[in-house]
Motif scaffolding. Structure first.
Motif, PDB file in Angstrom:
ATOM      1  N   GLY A  46     -33.721 -32.635  34.376  1.00  0.00           N
ATOM      2  CA  GLY A  46     -34.205 -33.903  33.837  1.00  0.00           C
ATOM      3  C   GLY A  46     -35.424 -33.704  32.974  1.00  0.00           C
ATOM      4  O   GLY A  46     -36.025 -32.623  32.973  1.00  0.00           O
ATOM      5  N   PRO A  47     -35.810 -34.735  32.232  1.00  0.00           N
ATOM      6  CA  PRO A  47     -36.948 -34.616  31.322  1.00  0.00           C
ATOM      7  C   PRO A  47     -38.272 -34.504  32.070  1.00  0.00           C
ATOM      8  O   PRO A  47     -38.340 -34.778  33.269  1.00  0.00           O
ATOM      9  CB  PRO A  47     -36.894 -35.910  30.514  1.00  0.00           C
ATOM     10  N   CYS A  50     -39.888 -36.605  35.420  1.00  0.00           N
ATOM     11  CA  CYS A  50     -38.865 -37.423  36.097  1.00  0.00           C
ATOM     12  C   CYS A  50     -38.882 -37.242  37.619  1.00  0.00           C
ATOM     13  O   CYS A  50     -38.152 -37.930  38.327  1.00  0.00           O
ATOM     14  CB  CYS A  50     -37.474 -37.123  35.543  1.00  0.00           C
ATOM     15  N   HIS A 208     -35.695 -28.243  33.078  1.00  0.00           N
ATOM     16  CA  HIS A 208     -35.441 -29.290  32.084  1.00  0.00           C
ATOM     17  C   HIS A 208     -34.537 -28.731  30.990  1.00  0.00           C
ATOM     18  O   HIS A 208     -34.263 -29.393  30.001  1.00  0.00           O
ATOM     19  CB  HIS A 208     -36.750 -29.823  31.502  1.00  0.00           C
ATOM     20  N   ASN A 224     -33.660 -39.038  36.172  1.00  0.00           N
ATOM     21  CA  ASN A 224     -34.415 -39.790  35.164  1.00  0.00           C
ATOM     22  C   ASN A 224     -35.241 -40.829  35.907  1.00  0.00           C
ATOM     23  O   ASN A 224     -34.713 -41.546  36.760  1.00  0.00           O
ATOM     24  CB  ASN A 224     -33.443 -40.468  34.182  1.00  0.00           C
ATOM     25  N   PHE A 245     -27.632 -41.799  28.585  1.00  0.00           N
ATOM     26  CA  PHE A 245     -28.760 -40.904  28.868  1.00  0.00           C
ATOM     27  C   PHE A 245     -28.262 -39.491  29.197  1.00  0.00           C
ATOM     28  O   PHE A 245     -28.719 -38.494  28.632  1.00  0.00           O
ATOM     29  CB  PHE A 245     -29.620 -41.442  30.026  1.00  0.00           C
ATOM     30  N   PHE A 249     -28.802 -36.118  27.100  1.00  0.00           N
ATOM     31  CA  PHE A 249     -29.692 -35.102  27.671  1.00  0.00           C
ATOM     32  C   PHE A 249     -28.977 -33.773  27.871  1.00  0.00           C
ATOM     33  O   PHE A 249     -29.568 -32.706  27.717  1.00  0.00           O
ATOM     34  CB  PHE A 249     -30.283 -35.589  29.003  1.00  0.00           C
TER      35      PHE A 249
END
Ligand code: ATP
Ligand code: MG
Length: 379
Positions: A46-47, A50, A208, A224, A245, A249
């Protein structure tokens, strides 16, 4: 230590974690639930921000959770009120910055955690286990070197040896490869995965980097905003993202606005996009049954699923266009095609393919989007 360590089964159920910030409780992990089966490699992807590291630290016991439960092989490690300390958990952890002790030798780094705390071992056994762990990562010949006299990749291996020395049934890894250069990162990916499989150890990996997660994992959970938004095998995640999303991603993706015009059996759909008719096949996993006629949706497809032709093949989902950009990326070429409807530009599609078979900038062409590669998501 070539014998398998064996892996534990991790169950995280409804995990909650808040941080206090300026007097207010800020939730950063919001009901995270997942299970890792013994011996599996599981990634949280995940970014930034998160909640990946926070989740991992709760599993390690470095953070006390605010709710939910964590258990390993049926032993409860934490609930909102109960907290087993990190040294009493059967868990090894590799941190992003390795956290190697610079004033110690390679051997001392590996043996130190075995000589302190709750899991303290008799001296001889500790030394033997530390050497075994160093052999495992092929650093036994470097045992007497100062830890600072190791390359980046070797330091990474030392951090791994230290995490494995007390033979945990769960290995936690927080972006362990992010400090390495691209080539070494690839090598270490393979080494890490091979070692994990040889030992049969259960691994929870945080990253990530989507290609890292896809290439190493048995299963991936995309996070997220403190939540898991999709959990699946790498292939499923890539080709059947649950929403925009995840689609965006996990790799490059085209997203085309469309309207549902017909619904076929199962999930097959007839759509209008680029002012023309397109089909999405049932096997693309499009949520056909759940979408209404006239509903605005997004068609997603990966650039490498796009095919270009000089003359239109007699197949569905072929649209005319003009090549506006071609970029050579080494093993592949990326190109951008402006889709033409009547005289007007109706959208842009990005494609990727082999360099020897690439279109020329400015040329007219036809773009083919195979129906099984078109996944339709609610807008
Ligand atoms: N000790 C702390 N006190 C307050 N807030 C924190 C603390 N640690 C982390 N946070 C916040 O919690 C959120 C989640 O942080 P976390 O470190 O888990 O993210 P991450 O997914 O690992 O991100 P990255 O990819 O950047 O490492 C972030 O918004 C972060 O600012
Ligand atoms: Mg982090």
């Amino acid at each position: 230590m070539t014998a398998a360590i064996g892996g534990g089964r991790l169950v995280v159920d409804g995990l909650e974690k808040h941080y206090e910030l300026d007097g207010a409780e800020v939730p950063v992990v919001k009901g995270v639930t997942f299970t890792i089966e013994p011996g599996k490699f599981y990634s949280l992807l995940g970014p930034s921000g998160c909640g990946k590291t926070t989740t991992l630290r709760c599993v390690a016991g470095l953070e006390a959770s605010n709710g939910g439960s964590i258990s390993l092989d049926g032993t409860v490690l934490s609930t909102g009120t109960r907290h087993v300390s990190p040294d009493k958990r059967d868990v090894g952890m590799v941190f992003q910055n390795y956290a190697i002790w610079p004033h110690m030798t390679v051997f001392q780094n590996a043996v130190f955690p075995l000589q302190v705390g709750g899991g303290k071992l008799p001296k001889r056994e500790a030394r033997q286990r530390a050497m075994e762990a160093l052999e495992l990562v092929q650093l036994d010949a470097f045992a007497d070197r100062p830890a600072t006299a190791l390359s980046g990749g070797q330091q990474q291996r030392l951090a791994l040896a230290r995490a494995l020395a007390h033979r945990p049934s769960l290995l936690l890894l927080d972006e362990p490869l992010s400090n390495l250069d691209a080539k070494l990162r690839d090598t270490m990916r393979n080494e890490l995965r091979r070692l994990q499989q040889d030992l049969g150890i259960t691994a929870l990996y945080v990253t990530h980097d989507q290609s890292e997660a896809l290439s190493m994992s048995d299963r991936v959970a995309v996070m997220n905003g403190g939540r898991i938004v999709q959990e699946a095998t790498p292939r499923e995640l890539y080709y059947r993202p649950a929403d925009r999303f995840v689609a965006d991603f996990v790799g490059r993706v085209n997203m085309i606005p469309a309207v549902v015009r017909e619904r076929g059996a199962g999930g097959a759909l007839g759509l209008e996009a680029f002012g023309t008719r397109l089909e999405a096949a049932e096997e693309s996993g499009s949520a056909g049954a759940g979408l209404a006629i006239g509903e605005e949706v997004t068609i997603t497809f990966r650039p490498e699923s796009v095919r270009w032709h000089e003359t239109a093949p007699d197949r569905p989902n072929v649209v005319p266009g003009r090549v506006v950009r071609v970029e050579f990326l080494g093993e592949i070429v990326e190109y951008e095609v402006e889709i033409v409807h009547g005289d007007a530009a109706a959208g842009v599609v990005v494609g990727r393919g082999a360099p020897l078979d690439s279109p020329a900038t400015g040329s007219a062409c036809f773009i083919e989007l195979a129906p099984h590669a078109c996944r339709v998501l609610a807008s």
